[in-house]
Structure formats: C-alpha cells, structure tokens
Design a protein around this motif. Structure first.
Motif, short mmCIF file in Angstrom:
data_model
loop_
_atom_site.label_atom_id
_atom_site.label_comp_id
_atom_site.label_asym_id
_atom_site.label_seq_id
_atom_site.Cartn_x
_atom_site.Cartn_y
_atom_site.Cartn_z
N ASN A 49 0.82 -1.22 0.00
CA ASN A 49 0.00 0.00 0.00
C ASN A 49 0.85 1.26 0.00
OD1 ASN A 49 -2.45 1.19 -0.22
ND2 ASN A 49 -3.05 0.95 1.91
N GLY A 77 3.22 6.57 4.62
CA GLY A 77 2.70 6.09 5.89
C GLY A 77 2.86 4.58 6.01
N THR A 78 2.26 4.03 7.04
CA THR A 78 2.36 2.60 7.28
C THR A 78 0.98 2.01 7.50
OG1 THR A 78 2.65 2.97 9.66
CG2 THR A 78 4.66 2.78 8.32
N GLY A 79 0.89 0.69 7.36
CA GLY A 79 -0.37 0.00 7.58
C GLY A 79 -1.18 -0.11 6.30
N LEU A 80 -2.41 -0.56 6.45
CA LEU A 80 -3.30 -0.76 5.30
C LEU A 80 -4.59 0.05 5.39
CD1 LEU A 80 -2.98 -4.66 4.99
CD2 LEU A 80 -1.85 -2.94 3.57
N ASP A 81 -5.00 0.38 6.61
CA ASP A 81 -6.27 1.08 6.79
C ASP A 81 -6.13 2.58 6.57
OD1 ASP A 81 -7.59 -1.27 7.44
OD2 ASP A 81 -7.05 -1.11 9.56
N LYS A 82 -7.23 3.20 6.17
CA LYS A 82 -7.27 4.64 5.93
C LYS A 82 -8.50 5.22 6.61
CE LYS A 82 -4.90 4.01 1.51
NZ LYS A 82 -4.96 4.12 0.04
N THR A 130 -7.37 9.11 1.52
CA THR A 130 -6.38 8.34 0.75
C THR A 130 -5.09 8.12 1.52
OG1 THR A 130 -5.27 10.27 -0.26
CG2 THR A 130 -7.29 9.48 -1.33
N LEU A 132 -2.43 7.05 4.83
CA LEU A 132 -2.13 6.07 5.87
C LEU A 132 -1.59 6.78 7.10
CD1 LEU A 132 -0.24 3.53 3.58
CD2 LEU A 132 -2.58 3.31 4.39
N GLU A 135 1.59 9.32 7.34
CA GLU A 135 1.84 9.87 6.00
C GLU A 135 1.79 11.40 6.03
OE1 GLU A 135 -0.44 9.93 1.68
OE2 GLU A 135 -0.42 8.05 2.83
N SER A 153 -2.48 9.73 13.29
CA SER A 153 -3.27 8.55 13.63
C SER A 153 -4.74 8.88 13.43
CB SER A 153 -3.01 8.13 15.09
OG SER A 153 -3.41 9.18 15.97
N GLU A 156 -11.01 4.22 13.88
CA GLU A 156 -11.75 3.52 12.84
C GLU A 156 -13.19 4.00 12.80
OE1 GLU A 156 -11.50 -0.68 12.78
OE2 GLU A 156 -9.32 -0.74 13.00
#
Length: 313
Positions: A49, A77-82, A130, A132, A135, A153, A156
């Motif tokens: 991602n 950025g890091t991770g997969l969720d946005k 868009t 992460l 980012e 951060s 959710e």
C-alpha cells in the motif's frame, strides 16, 4: 476540537527516491533483469500500500477524480487502513493565512473527517481518505493554493455498508439539518455540500415511511443553493427530481421557473410559474416573476418581428 500536545519542530522532509541496482549498458540481458526488478518493486509497493512511483523511483502525483486537487506523497505512511467519514484524525495542517478552512492549521489537532464546512475542508477530507497513518502529503488545488497535511493517527469508522439502517438514516437527517443551518447563515456552498452528502447517503439507506418526503425536500433545497451559486441547469434538474415525487410542490416549480429564466428558456419559465399560480393563486412572488418573464417574451418577439421586417423590406 482537542489539540494534541505533540511538539512540532520542522516540516517533514520529502521522501527520497528509492535507489535501484545498477544495470550494465548495452546488455539486453541486463535490461531484461532491470525491467523484471522494476515490476517486482511495483508489485511490492502495491502489496504494501505504498504510493505509486515511476520507473526512476519518484513518487507519482495522484489526481482526485473530481479534478479539485492533485496529491503528492512527501512521506509514506504505514499500515493498510485509511480514515473514513466520521474518523477522528490527529492532523497537522499547513496552509497560507486566510485560506478558506474551518479546520485548525499550524498545530496538531483532532478533527472529525467530514465535520468541516469551509470551502477547502472538503479537499482535506478527500485527501485524508487516501492517507495512511504517519503519512505526509501535499495537496495542490486546481483553483490555486497548496496545503500540506500530516496524519499521525485516526480512529476507525464504519463504511456505509457496515452501518445499520437507523445509523444511515440518522446521518441523512443530521446532514439535512446542518445544511439548513448553513443556508440560513448564508453559507450556500457549504449547505449545498451537506444536501448533496445527505442525498448520497439516502441511496444506501433503507427507506423509512417518509423516504420520498425527505428525498424531495433534499432535492428542492439543493436546487435553492444551486440557483444562488449560478448553476441553473443543476437547479432545474434537482427541481424536476422533486416534482417527480411531488408534482404539486410549488417551491420546486417556482425554483425551476427561475432556473429556466436564467437559461433563457422563457416559455419553460412561464409554464412553471403559471403552474405555481394554479396551486397558489395568491403567490405574489410567482406572479411578479411571471409578469417579468412575459415582458421578456414580448420584448423578444417584438425584436424578432423588427428583424424579419428588415429582412423582407
């Protein structure tokens, strides 16, 4: 909004291009190996991602589908969720003084994605959707202006398909109510965005008993905004959608008459205004506008008659 106490020292540096292995010149085998490595690198970026990059390893700007801005990733950025609408985001936003933003700038702050109503707030929202965690990105607006957004951060939030029917309906009504507040306060563009958002949510909301009533009101209210924003074609379209649900809605008829007048469709304007007077004979605004439209029709016809006389004289 609650501001974070995290200190900020300086603007984060831009991301350095990735350095690939050197490939010998003049070797077809070397070129093939290089091409294969580039494909592997792109596949890895996609899997992780990461932002898109060209063959030289430079980040590729991403254009928002609605054409309002172009985003360039400065730090991945890091991770997969946005973030999604409703997410609480820890953001550091930089923009020029006087920029049309209601979100706080030049400090860390907690903001709800979708909670702003100023002109550039929507750009911030779409850009954040868009991004992460960790980012940093630059948003270059098509209309002019640049913003830098850093997302530390976020919490959710549910996608619309994850929400219950009641949750979706509550969001429709809250956006409708907020749109009315903004319209009465004179912030017509922000009100239009709220009404449009409510209509998008309405598409996926389970229809309650008053579904058609709310939908008709939203289209009529959006049309009122579009008239003041000098978008008569859009206003006429939304009035027609209201009238499909409520043929005797005099507000929609009146507003469509004004929209047709603005587009120089004088006969269409006259027909709609006469329709208003058939339902409400004492509507002074409709009678006044009809008289003005009929005067325009007479002046146009007289001008055309003089032109025809000169042509055949």
């Amino acid at each position: 909004m609650m501001a974070s106490t995290e200190p900020v020292t300086e603007k984060m540096p831009g991301k350095k291009p990735n350095q690939g292995s050197a490939v010998g010149q003049g070797s077809s085998r070397g070129a093939s190996v290089g091409s294969g490595r580039e494909k592997e690198s792109r596949a890895k970026d996609l899997k992780e991602n990461l932002p898109p990059r060209d063959p030289a390893g430079r980040d590729v700007p991403w254009a928002c589908p609605d054409g309002t801005f172009v985003k360039l990733v400065l730090e991945a950025g890091t991770g997969l969720d946005k973030p999604k609408e409703g997410s609480l985001c820890q953001v550091f936003l930089e923009a020029e003084p006087g920029s049309p933003l209601s979100y706080p700038t030049h400090r860390w702050a907690e903001m709800e994605l979708g909670g702003g109503d100023a002109e550039w707030d929507g750009v911030v929202d779409r850009c954040l959707e868009t991004m992460l965690a960790g980012e940093q990105a630059e948003a270059r607006l098509a209309a002019g202006g640049t913003m830098t957004i850093r997302l530390a951060s976020f919490t959710e939030a549910k996608d619309t398909w994850e929400m219950s029917a009641a949750e979706k309906w509550d969001m429709v009504l809250s956006n409708k109510e907020r749109g009315g507040e903004l319209y009465r306060a004179g912030d017509v563009a922000a009100a239009a965005r709220r009404y449009a958002r409510a209509l998008r949510l309405l598409v996926v909301a389970a229809p309650p008993p008053d579904y058609d009533q709310i939908k008709a009101e939203l289209h009529a209210n959006l049309a009122a905004c579009q008239l003041r924003l000098h978008q008569p074609a859009n206003a006429a379209c939304n009035c027609t959608k209201t009238l499909a649900l409520q043929p005797a809605n005099t507000k929609a008829l009146f507003r469509r008459g004004l929209a047709h007048d603005a587009m120089n469709d004088l006969e269409g304007a006259a027909q709609d205004l006469k329709g208003v007077l058939q339902v409400e004979p004492g509507n002074r605004a409709a009678r006044r506008e009809l008289e003005r439209v009929m005067e325009r029709i007479r002046a146009r016809d007289a001008k055309l008659a003089r032109a025809m006389q000169k042509m055949f004289a």
